[in-house]
Design an enzyme around this catalytic site. Structure first.
Site, short mmCIF file in Angstrom:
data_model
loop_
_atom_site.label_atom_id
_atom_site.label_comp_id
_atom_site.label_asym_id
_atom_site.label_seq_id
_atom_site.Cartn_x
_atom_site.Cartn_y
_atom_site.Cartn_z
N ALA B 237 10.30 0.54 10.83
CA ALA B 237 11.25 0.01 10.19
C ALA B 237 11.85 -1.07 10.86
CB ALA B 237 12.99 0.76 9.95
N HIS B 238 12.89 -1.63 10.43
CA HIS B 238 12.65 -3.11 10.83
C HIS B 238 13.21 -2.55 12.52
CE1 HIS B 238 16.86 -2.99 8.32
NE2 HIS B 238 16.84 -1.48 8.83
N ASN B 239 13.21 -4.20 13.08
CA ASN B 239 13.66 -3.85 14.98
C ASN B 239 13.27 -2.42 15.71
OD1 ASN B 239 16.42 -5.47 12.73
ND2 ASN B 239 15.51 -6.29 14.65
#
Lengths: 346, 346, 346
Positions: B237-239
């Site tokens: 997922a993001h980051n």
């Protein structure tokens, strides 16, 4: 796509009760079918729906059930008959024939005369495609891929080099067959790639769901038997062997070199560790983790159903302390038994 | 792809026992190798196979083992040597060179002179591709994507705008790097999209499996370290930040903003919650759920293996009532202790 | 993409504290933002970061917080305001307009005048695309697909025939909508395919993540409500119905014919069995297995967090014997109670 009730009955060795000339244009559910639709009753639990359905006709198992509707086809297995008839109502979605001019086909590829290749598909050197195959738009077939008769690839499928499909296979979009197995040798804190030199061989009548991945073998081939049905987003690692007619539901993952028997049914979200052997006729329920071989056919589980979160949290807290509780219980039991013995001996 | 045993030995600093001029054409398993194939013995458990193998030669760890076969290469780490030699037996599947005429390449993209771009690939504005890269058929590289030297994309990979790959990366088919992170602000019962303004940056020698997805960061970048190996169908997922040389097996999912250390090994089907920190050298076994940070290296688990379904159902029923049992146990213990005290005091 | 602080405040009905002419070029995190960037404070826990941030300005909830920085926008919901402003900072990545010459568009497809179709996309017969839609490179839209206004498909999306999208949908790369549901009737040890005659209908403002798959219905349609947000690698089986504004995180799988209410939030790695009904406003935590319908809103769980592997193994061994322990406990309790009764009666 219109058929008379009589024609449909003939297709499934059924007996018409009512009007054999009734025109059926679609299949429908008992709940929502219209008078131009044929429905079916597979589960006796839903028998009451026969009284309220607007379906033009219904596939049923017995004469008695046929009495409850105006038109029916009596067959020994209505669900199977429905499956067989479903084939007659598939809309024609294949709108081009031959090899679309935008497809890129190597001059060394051998395509049978009636093969259909969709727009922007790419077919590399030495590919061999048997008659009746349909290659969807945007598919990429690597060097040396071979397809048996009447196999169908939906758009955007990728087959890596040397992958072999039997006859009458169906591969859904975004499936990837033949990518490298996940093989690395640890070396000074890094990972040395083990190039994957095997391939993937599928039998006949295999269906592979959308976004499913089947990796090529490290040395020998990954092998999928005849009639195997695999749902979406399933991961099959390198050198897995799957026996004939096994069915695997979505999001299941099978690790490397595991051998699954034939006629198994594996539910969704299951994880199967590597280097195991699972014999024929095993059923695995949803979200089960298989970390040992299975040598006895039957049903296996380890999935645990939900509870309200607050209650579940208490359960988990207790489970985490179960070892402690078991030890204390053991001690208490000894204490009690010792005391009772003493009392008895008095 | 033929090599003499002597040439192969030289590649892995091994010592030939037997005929250095023996021609090796393939790699094989001890069980199935033919006289033209080289095999390896990594696990002493399989030593007995040395006596029955038909392999032309075998990679082994010691002189003693070499005595058991006609031809051998003695190396300190046969598995590693096998990995290194596997590179020499990869078939050439790259059948076109340069930019295929059907590819669509923006006039503002900068491709090094020897870059290979497959049929129907699409390369958008301002993309920069270093020398030695191979872009498979049907890949789409968004605006501003950058690829380091010798990176390889298999067919049908999608890289969104501004994604950066280091050198010597391998990305398998249907992988998607740089799609929007799953970010929404709740607002009056609906979800307001948070546009994802970061990107994804991969280090050198990263391998990404088929159908794996790595989302772009919300504000800053998602970052994958050097030498990270990720299997098929993994979701990052993001980051998320992943340290160097960590390996992640299939179907694992890592939620947003979690930071994973270097040299971790994460098995298949693992779920890792968001906003956690996991230090270096952590091993996570299959199907484990990680809902807390890990600050001590070691092995962690929560997967539970299968049992026959009937037995498992009884287990689950008992687990659901464990809180009750624990309370009753506690009470009984008190009762017993109170009684025993009374007896003792008499 | 430069805006003054005053312009940004006007967009979110906020009040500027400080210099309304300050130029903001990007969004940033409190930790790493530069003086040209706007950040936000949503969680009071991070209030101390206001004192050290280098952000040019910050979105905050109160006048008091605004005092802690030089420039601020005071809004009632900083996180929502940040989401709304994020839209202004999305880089323009759409570098072509109209229908790219390499795209293959059927002469019977109807595209509104301003529709953008990327390179090598394929649009089949009878497709209807409303104004403002963007079709990414390599997408394939089957016969009869319909797209509402302003919907966007990222590259390499596949929509099977007759799939319908509402307005303002976003579909990420490698998603597959409309592949066959997994339906087979067992017949003499083999599987007879049930052709999937329904389709998939998405409402407005639906977002579908990368590599997510939504199968077409067996007879009727699979239906996704308005405002539903689905993350990557989610599997939605045939005839699932999902209510408005429900959000589903990555790697979740929902089996056939299950009906999910509106405004539900389903975490990652969840498995939901088929033919269930889950009402509105249900929250399901990560890796939970749902095998029963849910008729009361609230939070549900069955995921168990990790422990060190050695400890976990002892826990599992005890759990496997919990039925035995419970029986022994029951027996001991009886024994003790019987004895205590006897003592009391003396």
């Amino acid at each position: 796509m219109s058929h008379t009730l009589g024609q449909l009955a003939a297709n499934v060795q059924g007996v018409v009760k009512g009007d054999p000339n009734l025109i059926i244009k679609k299949l429908g559910t008992l709940q929502n079918a219209s008078p131009e639709e044929l429905s079916f009753l597979a589960n006796p639990r839903y028998q009451s729906q026969l009284e309220t359905t607007c379906a033009g006709a219904v596939l049923v198992k017995t004469e008695e059930l046929a009495q409850l509707v105006e038109n029916a086809i009596v067959v020994s297995n209505p669900y199977l008959a429905f499956a067989q008839l479903s084939n007659l109502f598939v809309p024609v979605t294949q709108t081009w024939s031959g090899v679309h001019p935008s497809a890129v086909v190597s001059s060394t590829a051998k395509l049978a005369s009636n093969v259909v290749v969709g727009p922007n598909a790419v077919i590399d050197d030495d590919v061999i495609i048997a008659q009746g195959c349909i290659i969807g738009a945007g598919c990429v077939l690597g060097r040396g891929v071979r397809l048996g008769e009447n196999s169908k690839l939906y758009p955007n499928v990728t087959l890596y080099h040397d992958v072999v499909l039997g006859a009458s296979c169906i591969i859904h979009s975004a499936a990837v067959i033949g990518a490298d197995g996940f093989g690395f040798a640890p070396h000074e804190g890094r990972w040395e790639k083990i190039h994957q030199l095997g391939s993937v061989v599928l039998g006949d009548a295999v269906e592979i769901g959308a976004s499913t991945t089947i990796d090529r073998g490290a040395i020998e081939n990954t092998r999928i038997g005849n009639g195997v049905k695999i749902d979406n987003q399933v991961q099959i690692a390198h050198n897995v062997i799957i026996g004939d007619n096994t069915a695997i539901a979505a999001n299941t993952a099978i690790a490397g070199s595991t051998k699954i028997g034939s006629c198994c049914t594996i539910s969704g979200g299951v994880g199967i560790a590597g280097h195991l052997t699972i014999i024929d006729h095993v059923h695995i329920t949803g979200m089960t983790m298989i970390s040992n071989s299975i040598s006895e056919s039957g049903s296996y589980s380890s999935g645990m159903g939900m509870e309200p979160t607050n209650k579940w949290r208490r359960t988990v807290a207790r489970v985490r302390r179960i070892d402690d509780m078991a030890k204390q219980f053991s001690q208490l039991k000894k204490q009690v038994n010792k005391f009772l013995e003493k009392v008895d001996n008095k």
